[in-house]
Structures are given as structure tokens and as C-alpha cells.
Design a protein around this motif. Structure first.
Motif: not given
Length: 326
Positions: A3-14
Motif C-alpha cells: 500500500a502507499l502510506v502517508c505517515r504525516d501531512y508532509a505532501g506527496v514526496s513523503a
């Protein structure tokens, strides 16, 4: 599963691809779906930066449109069974190999439609349908300005205008984008980076003005578009891709009894039971019959999701981009 995971609201590059546990059914109304394709949308780039109207708890997986196969259903689900092909709109979670969602969010995908087609239409076409048909009361012959016409919702709107016999006016920021709009049936093309939107519309439609504005852009285009509406015209507010929320002089609404109407398909569908099923069935039937033609401009895989999301931020995407999920 991947899965593609977002761990903080730092944007796409993170964003990172990770191995995470497979989801489990969390209630009797839920279904588990093996995702075969997922569409990339501009709001995906907003939600991972904390700039969308909904802020998921961290960590989460972005992705709003998907198509795949049902692999498990909850005890209270009667409309779906394991093996059914479905498409669905969620707020997040589609950029993964599996997802659990409420069955009310899913629509059966006809055998004649590919998974890629299934992922390409539900969010954009349902939004455009709700905007033009439910909120805008569009009629054959209406002159409809679509701002941000080369995006996913914009291209869906052009397709629907063609189907309903309305005159679509495509507003976009480059000749390449306008060429794609013309291929979807736009009758008038306006490059608002090169020409005055207000003067172009005044020259074309005169004092009578236009009937509907479908506005995904906002910013400094909203006021000249609103001024171009004729008596009783409808300005449909879908989003603010330009980044700034416009402030309109309300005397303009008073003078010609113009209407400003908000459009939020997700909220409407939550408040109106069966809306997704009804509109989804109607749209898939039109697609199968060839009356509507969802535009897929590019494809990729989960590994290329970050690159494609960055292209959305750069405003270089035309139409729909779909990921194949292996």
C-alpha cells in the motif's frame, strides 16, 4: 499487502510503499475488495498535505476511486457476493492491494467494462452528474462553461454535455489541454492564460450570457465567469484548484438573479440512501452502450503513484490517470 502510506501531512514526496496488514471486515455492512485498478485524482495530492476538507487519522493510504473483485462480505450484505466485480468511491484507501469499505459505496461493474474503465469514472462522473443534472438543472441547448475542463471532472462534464445536447465551453490553460477538450465534444475553447475569459465570452454569447458555470478552479477566474452568466444562471462551485477561495460581489447575484450552488457529491450520497447505486447503474449503462466515453490519458502502477501525483500538483495531467494494482 502492499500500500502507499502517508505517515504525516508532509505532501506527496513523503509517501512510501509499505507492507501493511490485510484489512479485516469491521462490521456486517462491509465488504472486502481485491483492488485491480485505482484512479489518481487532484484531491489525493491535497489530502496527503492536510489541505482537503477531510483529514484522515494518520497513518493512512490515499486513493479515492477503485475497481476490483469482492473477496468477502459482511453478514448483513445481500447485494454483493464474493467474486462480484465492483467499482467504488472512498475518501481514502484505494492505493493498496485490498480495501474494506461499506457496501453502500460500491457499484457493480458490468463485464463489458474493464477494471481501468471502472476506476476512471465513479468519482468524476458522479460528481459531474450531480453538479450538472441535480444542482445545475442542465437542459439541452444550455451554454455550459467548464473551468478546469481538462481535468477528470471537467472531461466528464464535457462528455455529459455532449450526451445531453448542451453546448460545452471548455476553459483551460494550454492549447494541448484544449485539444483534448475538443476531442470530448467541447464546442467553444477558451485559453484563459492567453485571453480574457470575460471578453471572450461576451464576444461569443453577447448580452444574453451563458447558463451554467462549472467551477473547479476558483481564484481569479470565478468573478469573470460569474459575471458572464445570464439571467437566472447557475454558478456551480466544485473546488479551488487555483489555490485561493474567491470573494464574489453579491450584487452580481442580485442583478440578474444569478445562483451560487455548492456541489459536494460525497455529502449528497451520504444523505441520500441509494444515490450511489442509482447513479452508478445509470452511468455504467451509458458507458456500456457507448453514450459516454471516460477518458483515460495515462496509466501506471502502484510504484509510479508518487510520480503521477506530483504531475497533478504541476497541473500537467490531462483527463484521468489510472493505476493497475498487481
Amino acid at each position: 499487502m502492499k500500500a502507499l502510506v502517508c505517515r504525516d501531512y508532509a505532501g506527496v514526496s513523503a509517501l512510501r510503499i509499505e507492507d501493511i496488514p490485510e484489512p479485516e471486515l469491521s462490521g456486517g455492512s462491509m465488504i472486502r475488495v481485491r483492488i485491480r485498478a485505482a484512479a489518481v485524482n487532484f484531491p489525493d495530492s491535497l489530502i496527503v498535505a492536510g489541505k482537503y476538507q477531510v483529514k484522515p487519522p494518520l497513518p493512512f493510504t490515499p486513493g479515492m476511486e477503485l475497481a476490483g473483485d469482492v473477496i468477502e462480505v459482511g453478514a448483513d450484505v445481500s447485494d454483493f457476493a464474493a467474486g462480484d466485480r465492483v467499482c467504488a468511491v472512498v475518501t481514502w484507501g484505494a492505493f493498496a492491494q485490498e480495501i474494506v469499505l461499506d457496501a453502500s459505496r460500491a457499484v457493480k461493474l458490468p463485464e463489458k467494462m474493464s477494471y481501468e474503465q471502472g476506476a476512471a469514472f465513479p468519482l468524476t462522473y458522479m460528481t459531474a452528474w450531480h453538479a450538472l443534472v441535480n444542482r445545475g438543472q442542465m437542459k439541452p441547448g444550455d451554454n455550459v462553461l467548464v473551468l478546469g475542463a481538462s481535468g477528470g471532472v471537467g472531461m466528464a462534464a464535457l462528455d455529459l454535455c455532449r450526451h445531453f445536447g448542451s453546448h460545452a465551453i471548455a476553459g483551460a490553460s494550454s492549447e494541448e489541454k484544449l485539444a483534448a477538450c475538443a476531442s470530448m465534444g467541447a464546442g467553444t475553447l477558451v485559453n484563459y492564460k492567453e485571453a480574457s475569459l470575460r471578453e471572450t465570452l461576451k464576444e461569443k454569447f453577447g448580452s444574453a450570457g451563458i447558463d451554467i458555470v462549472l467551477d473547479m478552479v476558483g481564484g481569479d477566474l470565478a468573478e469573470p465567469a460569474f459575471r458572464s452568466l445570464g439571467y437566472g444562471g447557475r454558478h456551480l462551485v466544485v473546488g479551488f484548484a487555483q489555490g485561493s477561495i474567491p470573494r464574489l460581489p453579491l450584487n452580481l447575484a442580485l442583478l440578474n438573479e444569478r445562483n451560487i450552488l455548492g456541489v459536494y457529491w460525497g455529502s449528497y450520497a451520504e444523505r441520500n440512501a441509494g444515490a450511489r447505486t442509482q447513479v452508478g447503474a445509470l452511468l455504467t449503462d451509458l458507458i456500456v452502450r457507448g453514450s459516454l466515453r471516460p477518458h483515460v490519458s495515462d496509466t501506471g502502477t502502484l510504484d509510479s503513484a508518487v510520480e503521477l501525483l506530483l504531475r497533478f500538483q504541476e497541473r500537467s495531467v490531462i483527463g484521468k490517470v489510472v493505476l493497475t494494482i498487481n
